[in-house]
Design a protein around this motif. Sequence first.
Motif, mmCIF file in Angstrom:
data_model
loop_
_atom_site.group_PDB
_atom_site.id
_atom_site.type_symbol
_atom_site.label_atom_id
_atom_site.label_comp_id
_atom_site.label_asym_id
_atom_site.label_seq_id
_atom_site.Cartn_x
_atom_site.Cartn_y
_atom_site.Cartn_z
ATOM 1 N N THR A 6 0.847 -1.198 0.000
ATOM 2 C CA THR A 6 0.000 0.000 0.000
ATOM 3 C C THR A 6 0.878 1.242 0.000
ATOM 4 O OG1 THR A 6 -1.705 -1.164 1.263
ATOM 5 C CG2 THR A 6 -1.822 1.242 1.214
ATOM 6 N N LYS A 7 0.643 2.122 -0.940
ATOM 7 C CA LYS A 7 1.450 3.339 -1.032
ATOM 8 C C LYS A 7 1.177 4.249 0.162
ATOM 9 C CE LYS A 7 2.700 7.148 -4.112
ATOM 10 N NZ LYS A 7 2.468 7.806 -5.415
ATOM 11 N N PRO A 8 2.223 4.755 0.823
ATOM 12 C CA PRO A 8 2.017 5.674 1.939
ATOM 13 C C PRO A 8 1.238 6.912 1.511
ATOM 14 C CG PRO A 8 4.294 4.921 1.858
ATOM 15 C CD PRO A 8 3.643 4.451 0.601
ATOM 16 N N THR A 9 0.498 7.462 2.443
ATOM 17 C CA THR A 9 -0.293 8.660 2.168
ATOM 18 C C THR A 9 0.612 9.842 1.854
ATOM 19 O OG1 THR A 9 -1.991 7.873 3.691
ATOM 20 C CG2 THR A 9 -2.066 10.199 3.082
ATOM 21 N N GLU A 10 0.298 10.553 0.785
ATOM 22 C CA GLU A 10 1.092 11.731 0.430
ATOM 23 C C GLU A 10 0.822 12.859 1.419
ATOM 24 O OE1 GLU A 10 0.638 12.917 -3.576
ATOM 25 O OE2 GLU A 10 1.171 10.956 -4.418
ATOM 26 N N ASP A 11 1.819 13.659 1.650
ATOM 27 C CA ASP A 11 1.715 14.761 2.600
ATOM 28 C C ASP A 11 0.887 15.885 1.970
ATOM 29 O OD1 ASP A 11 2.003 16.698 4.503
ATOM 30 O OD2 ASP A 11 4.169 16.542 4.664
ATOM 31 N N PRO A 12 -0.316 16.169 2.496
ATOM 32 C CA PRO A 12 -1.154 17.208 1.902
ATOM 33 C C PRO A 12 -0.850 18.607 2.415
ATOM 34 C CG PRO A 12 -2.352 16.153 3.670
ATOM 35 C CD PRO A 12 -0.996 15.496 3.633
ATOM 36 N N ARG A 13 0.064 18.720 3.374
ATOM 37 C CA ARG A 13 0.307 20.010 4.019
ATOM 38 C C ARG A 13 1.055 20.975 3.096
ATOM 39 N NH1 ARG A 13 3.738 18.518 9.036
ATOM 40 N NH2 ARG A 13 4.829 17.428 7.362
ATOM 41 N N CYS A 14 0.678 22.224 3.191
ATOM 42 C CA CYS A 14 1.405 23.264 2.462
ATOM 43 C C CYS A 14 2.564 23.806 3.284
ATOM 44 C CB CYS A 14 0.458 24.407 2.089
ATOM 45 S SG CYS A 14 -0.895 23.911 0.982
ATOM 46 N N ASP A 15 2.509 23.620 4.598
ATOM 47 C CA ASP A 15 3.547 24.109 5.500
ATOM 48 C C ASP A 15 3.811 23.022 6.540
ATOM 49 O OD1 ASP A 15 5.208 25.373 7.258
ATOM 50 O OD2 ASP A 15 3.982 27.156 7.511
ATOM 51 N N PRO A 16 5.038 22.501 6.638
ATOM 52 C CA PRO A 16 5.312 21.418 7.577
ATOM 53 C C PRO A 16 5.515 21.866 9.010
ATOM 54 C CG PRO A 16 7.309 21.963 6.396
ATOM 55 C CD PRO A 16 6.224 22.832 5.820
ATOM 56 N N CYS A 17 5.452 23.168 9.276
ATOM 57 C CA CYS A 17 5.791 23.664 10.607
ATOM 58 C C CYS A 17 4.615 23.593 11.571
ATOM 59 C CB CYS A 17 6.317 25.093 10.525
ATOM 60 S SG CYS A 17 6.867 25.768 12.126
ATOM 61 N N CYS A 18 3.490 24.149 11.209
ATOM 62 C CA CYS A 18 2.387 24.324 12.159
ATOM 63 C C CYS A 18 1.330 23.230 12.072
ATOM 64 C CB CYS A 18 1.729 25.690 11.930
ATOM 65 S SG CYS A 18 2.800 27.076 12.363
ATOM 66 N N ASN A 19 1.574 22.180 11.309
ATOM 67 C CA ASN A 19 0.621 21.087 11.194
ATOM 68 C C ASN A 19 1.308 19.772 11.488
ATOM 69 O OD1 ASN A 19 -1.932 22.432 9.934
ATOM 70 N ND2 ASN A 19 -0.206 23.218 8.742
ATOM 71 N N CYS A 20 0.565 18.851 12.066
ATOM 72 C CA CYS A 20 1.139 17.577 12.474
ATOM 73 C C CYS A 20 1.563 16.744 11.261
ATOM 74 C CB CYS A 20 0.141 16.796 13.318
ATOM 75 S SG CYS A 20 -0.267 17.589 14.893
#
Length: 481
Positions: free
Chosen positions: A249-263
Amino acid sequence: MNDHSHEDICQDESGPCECLPQPVRMNYFHGQLISERDLQAEQSYFREKLRHANRCLHGYGVICGMEVHAVTPPDDCLPDESVKRKILIAEISKLESELGKLKVLESEAKDEEEAKEITERIEAVEAEREKLKSELDQLNRDRPDQSDDPCEERPSLHLVSVSCGAAIDCEGNDVILHRNRRVDLMGLLIPSEHSRLEDGLPHTVYLSICYEECGREPTRPFAIDDCATTRDCQMARVAEGVRLIASLTKPTEDPRCDPCCNCCPEPCILLAAIELSNNEPIMADDIDHSVRRRFGLYDPTVITGISWVHGATYTAQTANAILGTKDENGGIEITFSRPVHVSTITPGTVELLRITGGRGLSGVIAAMEGEFVDLPEVGMVDRIRFRDATGETVQPKDRIMIIVRAPFLLDSCCRPVEGLHIGGRVPRLTLVTDSDESARKEEAEAGLPLKEICAHPPHGPMPWTTSGPGNFESWIWVAGE
């Protein structure tokens, strides 16, 4: 005067920044009793600060190394000479694909001489295909008896080697593999995934690397008193290491636009997608590194493919076919790594220019009026097609400039496409139907010197794409008469 108490001010609320650290450092004073809890708090303070800086200032992804390579068992230990069989099957498939294209060209031949040349080529390809099929049939007939196995213990067919390297995961941890590691992919899959491979068909396995802490040097407490929290053996050291995991199963792609303030959605870092069959060895061509993330705060949207070869020389007929001149369904095609907003694809973002050549009046730059083909009015698209709408055919020795103003094209995070065409290496999408053998040869040879010295882009063993902010520029030449 502020009516809020100190407790109210420090009261936390859940929200988009709940994953940000809450630094608490030690306040040492004379006569203070220091316990293990205080020393651990001191470590945690600096570790959290470093992880926060990594995540918010640098980003995450593979920094260097961590390339995945196939480990092929010795030929005499491979069941049924599976390496040769796999190569033969791949070559037969390529020849059959070529035959399909040649038959299309044969049906569109302009005269008997051209049709004769194509027919002779078809016969040669068919002969080569039948020869390879005979070799494949012979391999199938000569399968060795399992009782005559030359190997005392047959090695795994699904071994890969991950080279040493460094990365940072999306939680800010340093992921360091200090030496090459060999791993059996089948051993990493869970039992339910093993059963899915029993159909004999190829499946894609996703190999990832994860940060992991391991205790070392077990030690018993030197002194036991009423304040001791445990009398059991404790690890005196904690080694920061890694573990490799694999899944169908392919890992979920990171949907975040900013890696700082979101988990972080998935702390493990995807290294490669590997095509795996139950009874076939893994070959170099089965390993795809394009799925890995480039190191940085944001994985930019880039141009991944174009429908022509940069810098190639085409006949006038082929150049007109590439540009879609007098063909409403034709035109140049450009693909992106992620969808972009249709509303940002406006007139002027893609432009065709013709620079006249030849012995007469040359060097004149003329804009070629164009139009987008099958572009929806709203939404997002991951490819665009743009055609020459002037109806004027190109002339021998002309140069056609193709410009995409990538900074004006915005993706789902409203970030601009990075369109700088580094080295002119964005790969070709599909072949244009062209009966001119010399034009196809020129196209195939375009850019070969650069390919010999630059096997892959600077950021790793991934396919070439655009890289860096700027406009995308490319050109093609029209052959002289």
